[in-house]
Design a protein around this motif. Sequence first.
Motif, PDB file in Angstrom:
ATOM      1  N   ASP A  38       0.868  -1.182   0.000  1.00  0.00           N
ATOM      2  CA  ASP A  38       0.000   0.000   0.000  1.00  0.00           C
ATOM      3  C   ASP A  38       0.903   1.230   0.000  1.00  0.00           C
ATOM      4  O   ASP A  38       1.402   1.644   1.047  1.00  0.00           O
ATOM      5  N   VAL A  39       1.145   1.790  -1.177  1.00  0.00           N
ATOM      6  CA  VAL A  39       2.104   2.893  -1.294  1.00  0.00           C
ATOM      7  C   VAL A  39       1.395   4.240  -1.170  1.00  0.00           C
ATOM      8  O   VAL A  39       0.329   4.453  -1.743  1.00  0.00           O
ATOM      9  N   LYS A  40       2.007   5.133  -0.402  1.00  0.00           N
ATOM     10  CA  LYS A  40       1.462   6.472  -0.200  1.00  0.00           C
ATOM     11  C   LYS A  40       2.605   7.480  -0.230  1.00  0.00           C
ATOM     12  O   LYS A  40       3.056   7.957   0.819  1.00  0.00           O
ATOM     13  N   PRO A  41       3.085   7.819  -1.410  1.00  0.00           N
ATOM     14  CA  PRO A  41       4.193   8.779  -1.504  1.00  0.00           C
ATOM     15  C   PRO A  41       3.720  10.197  -1.221  1.00  0.00           C
ATOM     16  O   PRO A  41       2.511  10.459  -1.099  1.00  0.00           O
ATOM     17  N   ASP A  42       4.669  11.111  -1.134  1.00  0.00           N
ATOM     18  CA  ASP A  42       4.335  12.521  -0.968  1.00  0.00           C
ATOM     19  C   ASP A  42       3.504  12.982  -2.168  1.00  0.00           C
ATOM     20  O   ASP A  42       3.820  12.669  -3.313  1.00  0.00           O
ATOM     21  N   SER A  43       2.436  13.708  -1.899  1.00  0.00           N
ATOM     22  CA  SER A  43       1.518  14.105  -2.971  1.00  0.00           C
ATOM     23  C   SER A  43       2.161  15.049  -3.983  1.00  0.00           C
ATOM     24  O   SER A  43       1.670  15.180  -5.116  1.00  0.00           O
ATOM     25  N   SER A  44       3.252  15.707  -3.605  1.00  0.00           N
ATOM     26  CA  SER A  44       3.906  16.644  -4.523  1.00  0.00           C
ATOM     27  C   SER A  44       5.037  15.993  -5.317  1.00  0.00           C
ATOM     28  O   SER A  44       5.699  16.662  -6.111  1.00  0.00           O
ATOM     29  N   ALA A  45       5.252  14.694  -5.127  1.00  0.00           N
ATOM     30  CA  ALA A  45       6.345  14.006  -5.814  1.00  0.00           C
ATOM     31  C   ALA A  45       6.050  13.865  -7.309  1.00  0.00           C
ATOM     32  O   ALA A  45       4.907  13.626  -7.713  1.00  0.00           O
ATOM     33  N   ASP A  46       7.086  14.003  -8.134  1.00  0.00           N
ATOM     34  CA  ASP A  46       6.930  13.753  -9.569  1.00  0.00           C
ATOM     35  C   ASP A  46       7.574  12.434  -9.977  1.00  0.00           C
ATOM     36  O   ASP A  46       7.440  11.990 -11.115  1.00  0.00           O
ATOM     37  N   SER A  47       8.277  11.787  -9.046  1.00  0.00           N
ATOM     38  CA  SER A  47       8.806  10.437  -9.272  1.00  0.00           C
ATOM     39  C   SER A  47       8.931   9.735  -7.927  1.00  0.00           C
ATOM     40  O   SER A  47       9.207  10.374  -6.908  1.00  0.00           O
ATOM     41  N   VAL A  48       8.689   8.412  -7.950  1.00  0.00           N
ATOM     42  CA  VAL A  48       8.696   7.626  -6.718  1.00  0.00           C
ATOM     43  C   VAL A  48       9.502   6.354  -6.947  1.00  0.00           C
ATOM     44  O   VAL A  48       9.336   5.681  -7.967  1.00  0.00           O
ATOM     45  N   THR A  49      10.354   6.031  -5.980  1.00  0.00           N
ATOM     46  CA  THR A  49      11.183   4.831  -6.063  1.00  0.00           C
ATOM     47  C   THR A  49      10.840   3.885  -4.923  1.00  0.00           C
ATOM     48  O   THR A  49      10.756   4.305  -3.768  1.00  0.00           O
ATOM     49  N   LEU A  50      10.626   2.617  -5.262  1.00  0.00           N
ATOM     50  CA  LEU A  50      10.334   1.599  -4.266  1.00  0.00           C
ATOM     51  C   LEU A  50      11.596   0.812  -3.960  1.00  0.00           C
ATOM     52  O   LEU A  50      12.254   0.280  -4.863  1.00  0.00           O
ATOM     53  N   LEU A  51      11.941   0.718  -2.676  1.00  0.00           N
ATOM     54  CA  LEU A  51      13.101  -0.043  -2.236  1.00  0.00           C
ATOM     55  C   LEU A  51      12.627  -1.265  -1.462  1.00  0.00           C
ATOM     56  O   LEU A  51      11.742  -1.153  -0.593  1.00  0.00           O
ATOM     57  N   ALA A  52      13.185  -2.427  -1.786  1.00  0.00           N
ATOM     58  CA  ALA A  52      12.928  -3.649  -1.021  1.00  0.00           C
ATOM     59  C   ALA A  52      14.159  -3.935  -0.168  1.00  0.00           C
ATOM     60  O   ALA A  52      15.289  -3.905  -0.650  1.00  0.00           O
ATOM     61  N   LEU A  53      13.929  -4.215   1.113  1.00  0.00           N
ATOM     62  CA  LEU A  53      15.011  -4.484   2.058  1.00  0.00           C
ATOM     63  C   LEU A  53      14.894  -5.912   2.566  1.00  0.00           C
ATOM     64  O   LEU A  53      13.786  -6.409   2.812  1.00  0.00           O
ATOM     65  N   ASN A  54      16.031  -6.579   2.740  1.00  0.00           N
ATOM     66  CA  ASN A  54      15.998  -7.945   3.245  1.00  0.00           C
ATOM     67  C   ASN A  54      15.893  -7.954   4.771  1.00  0.00           C
ATOM     68  O   ASN A  54      15.741  -6.898   5.401  1.00  0.00           O
ATOM     69  N   ALA A  55      16.001  -9.144   5.369  1.00  0.00           N
ATOM     70  CA  ALA A  55      15.827  -9.279   6.817  1.00  0.00           C
ATOM     71  C   ALA A  55      16.858  -8.483   7.607  1.00  0.00           C
ATOM     72  O   ALA A  55      16.623  -8.111   8.763  1.00  0.00           O
TER      73      ALA A  55
END
Length: 220
Positions: free
Chosen positions: A113-130
């Motif tokens: 469930d992604v909720k980036p900043d509303s003023s962002a023009d690009s969003v990056t998703l990072l996956a982190l391990n344990a």
Amino acid sequence: MISAIGSPAAATATTTSTQANASGGSDFDTFLKMLTAQLKNQDPLNPMEGTDFAVQLATFSGVEQQTQSNKLLAQLVSQLGGGGGLGQTADWIGKEARTTEPVWFGDAALTLDVKPDSSADSVTLLALNANGREVTREEIGPGSGQIEWLGRDDDGQKLPDGMYSFVIESNRKGELISEDAVGVYAKVVETQMGDHGIEVTFENGGSALASAITALRDPA
């Protein structure tokens, strides 16, 4: 999606706990004042008999034990009551809870469930391990909503089974403006009372405090 909210039973449990503590504490304080006053005002030429004093101390001990019992009873009522108690969270078993804690990724995709900043023009998703180390980074575009994470690396190969958590970076004009944890859904298999409150355990491992769960839903 069903949001986790409190119930009128929670207020009842809280009121019961408060009343029990207040009553026990009041009786205990009153007894202490009476005993102290009696000792101060006794006739030095005719002091209290030893047997009488022993009875007073026994009564003192009984009142103290009753106070502690009242506190324990109040805690039990609070834990077994509705709202955020075990009575309600037991109903969470079998549902999917939204958490920002690490959850298990295996063969099935995870719902984020992604909720980036509303003023962002690009969003990056990072996956982190344990261990909290970044394993993938991908552009997902601006906008809020749910996405399915398939767990693939840059070559399209499936990532190893394991525990993963997620972060989104919101950017505007090439500058990072916010970094936020991402909610992910995981199936609840157990709830129990822990040292810091009620803990929710997820399928295949991972857990979170019930107070940190932000949504519930039936399994997809």
